[in-house]
Design a protein around this motif. Structure first.
Motif, mmCIF file in Angstrom:
data_model
loop_
_atom_site.group_PDB
_atom_site.id
_atom_site.type_symbol
_atom_site.label_atom_id
_atom_site.label_comp_id
_atom_site.label_asym_id
_atom_site.label_seq_id
_atom_site.Cartn_x
_atom_site.Cartn_y
_atom_site.Cartn_z
ATOM 1 N N LYS A 128 0.813 -1.218 0.000
ATOM 2 C CA LYS A 128 0.000 0.000 0.000
ATOM 3 C C LYS A 128 0.846 1.266 0.000
ATOM 4 O O LYS A 128 0.425 2.282 -0.521
ATOM 5 C CB LYS A 128 -0.949 0.003 1.198
ATOM 6 C CG LYS A 128 -2.064 -1.009 1.090
ATOM 7 C CD LYS A 128 -2.941 -1.004 2.319
ATOM 8 C CE LYS A 128 -4.018 -2.073 2.216
ATOM 9 N NZ LYS A 128 -4.808 -2.166 3.447
ATOM 10 N N GLY A 129 2.038 1.206 0.560
ATOM 11 C CA GLY A 129 2.862 2.399 0.657
ATOM 12 C C GLY A 129 3.964 2.511 -0.381
ATOM 13 O O GLY A 129 4.809 3.403 -0.293
ATOM 14 N N ILE A 130 3.955 1.657 -1.377
ATOM 15 C CA ILE A 130 5.038 1.655 -2.368
ATOM 16 C C ILE A 130 4.726 2.654 -3.484
ATOM 17 O O ILE A 130 3.637 2.621 -4.054
ATOM 18 C CB ILE A 130 5.245 0.245 -2.958
ATOM 19 C CG1 ILE A 130 5.602 -0.752 -1.857
ATOM 20 C CG2 ILE A 130 6.329 0.267 -4.030
ATOM 21 C CD1 ILE A 130 5.690 -2.193 -2.337
ATOM 22 N N SER A 131 5.692 3.508 -3.804
ATOM 23 C CA SER A 131 5.494 4.473 -4.887
ATOM 24 C C SER A 131 5.572 3.756 -6.240
ATOM 25 O O SER A 131 6.211 2.701 -6.359
ATOM 26 C CB SER A 131 6.551 5.577 -4.830
ATOM 27 O OG SER A 131 7.789 5.092 -5.304
ATOM 28 N N LYS A 132 4.955 4.352 -7.239
ATOM 29 C CA LYS A 132 4.928 3.745 -8.574
ATOM 30 C C LYS A 132 6.330 3.641 -9.183
ATOM 31 O O LYS A 132 6.564 2.801 -10.036
ATOM 32 C CB LYS A 132 4.013 4.540 -9.502
ATOM 33 C CG LYS A 132 2.553 4.375 -9.157
ATOM 34 C CD LYS A 132 1.669 5.137 -10.124
ATOM 35 C CE LYS A 132 0.208 4.927 -9.743
ATOM 36 N NZ LYS A 132 -0.694 5.653 -10.646
ATOM 37 N N GLU A 133 7.253 4.482 -8.741
ATOM 38 C CA GLU A 133 8.608 4.490 -9.289
ATOM 39 C C GLU A 133 9.542 3.493 -8.597
ATOM 40 O O GLU A 133 10.667 3.285 -9.026
ATOM 41 C CB GLU A 133 9.224 5.897 -9.182
ATOM 42 C CG GLU A 133 8.513 6.940 -10.016
ATOM 43 C CD GLU A 133 7.186 7.408 -9.405
ATOM 44 O OE1 GLU A 133 7.072 7.417 -8.157
ATOM 45 O OE2 GLU A 133 6.255 7.725 -10.171
ATOM 46 N N SER A 134 9.083 2.893 -7.543
ATOM 47 C CA SER A 134 9.929 2.017 -6.727
ATOM 48 C C SER A 134 10.234 0.682 -7.420
ATOM 49 O O SER A 134 9.365 0.114 -8.088
ATOM 50 C CB SER A 134 9.241 1.733 -5.395
ATOM 51 O OG SER A 134 9.983 0.795 -4.646
ATOM 52 N N PRO A 135 11.441 0.165 -7.211
ATOM 53 C CA PRO A 135 11.750 -1.187 -7.699
ATOM 54 C C PRO A 135 11.130 -2.277 -6.817
ATOM 55 O O PRO A 135 11.208 -3.460 -7.146
ATOM 56 C CB PRO A 135 13.279 -1.244 -7.645
ATOM 57 C CG PRO A 135 13.643 -0.286 -6.564
ATOM 58 C CD PRO A 135 12.610 0.821 -6.615
ATOM 59 N N ASP A 136 10.492 -1.878 -5.720
ATOM 60 C CA ASP A 136 9.911 -2.853 -4.791
ATOM 61 C C ASP A 136 8.734 -3.628 -5.369
ATOM 62 O O ASP A 136 8.302 -4.634 -4.791
ATOM 63 C CB ASP A 136 9.489 -2.167 -3.493
ATOM 64 C CG ASP A 136 10.681 -1.702 -2.672
ATOM 65 O OD1 ASP A 136 11.821 -2.127 -2.979
ATOM 66 O OD2 ASP A 136 10.484 -0.916 -1.724
ATOM 67 N N TRP A 137 8.216 -3.200 -6.536
ATOM 68 C CA TRP A 137 7.151 -3.977 -7.181
ATOM 69 C C TRP A 137 7.663 -5.363 -7.560
ATOM 70 O O TRP A 137 6.894 -6.310 -7.671
ATOM 71 C CB TRP A 137 6.576 -3.227 -8.385
ATOM 72 C CG TRP A 137 5.890 -1.982 -7.912
ATOM 73 C CD1 TRP A 137 6.325 -0.691 -8.019
ATOM 74 C CD2 TRP A 137 4.670 -1.932 -7.162
ATOM 75 N NE1 TRP A 137 5.440 0.153 -7.395
ATOM 76 C CE2 TRP A 137 4.418 -0.578 -6.863
ATOM 77 C CE3 TRP A 137 3.760 -2.897 -6.720
ATOM 78 C CZ2 TRP A 137 3.295 -0.160 -6.144
ATOM 79 C CZ3 TRP A 137 2.646 -2.488 -6.003
ATOM 80 C CH2 TRP A 137 2.419 -1.143 -5.714
#
Length: 151
Positions: free
Chosen positions: A51-60
């Motif tokens: 829920k807190g991950i930005s769209k630019e993050s590699p965490d996807w």
């Protein structure tokens, strides 16, 4: 990158010929329950965490990988009802698609997810938000189908 998806019938036959399906002596209901529970807990965790991950993050990448592991755990649990175990993910996908068409699982999706997971684990490829967004609904549908089938 274009993923090459093997033909389902050919993949199944190759897995069968090469002995990738192991038959258990008995159905272990406790193991089925345990695998399903772990899959559901992992899914709850990653849903909350994402829920807190930005769209630019590699965490996807890790959201994708955790969803993959949850689906794989559900599929492994379900195959225990057939007393089947396979360490090979493609063979597990092929078995469940061939032997259980009533589940409505999508071979192309399962193989796409498997190959993407391999690219992450073995080639260091990252998954973008747009990649994830394109796969999320299919993951949710497949995981839901597996959970209902196990119940």
């Amino acid at each position: 990158m274009k993923l090459e998806i093997d033909n389902l019938d050919n993949a199944y036959k190759l897995c069968e010929i090469s002995g990738k399906f192991r038959v258990m002596n008995a159905i272990d209901i406790e193991l089925v329950r345990s695998k399903k529970m772990v899959s559901e807990l992992g899914l709850d965790f990653i849903r909350e965490k994402s829920k807190g991950i930005s769209k630019e993050s590699p965490d996807w990448t890790f959201v994708f990988r955790d969803y993959y592991e949850s689906l794989r755990g559900m599929m492994e649990a379900y195959l225990l009802f057939d007393r089947i175990v396979s360490d090979n993910h493609q063979c597990m996908n092929a078995y469940i698609c061939i032997k259980h068409p009533e589940l409505g699982l999508d071979w192309e999706f399962l193989e796409t997810a498997r190959l993407k997971r391999n690219y992450i684990n073995y080639r260091g490829q990252l998954v973008t938000y747009d990649d994830w967004k394109g796969l999320k609904l299919k993951f949710e549908l497949h995981i839901s189908a597996m959970a209902k089938a196990i119940d």
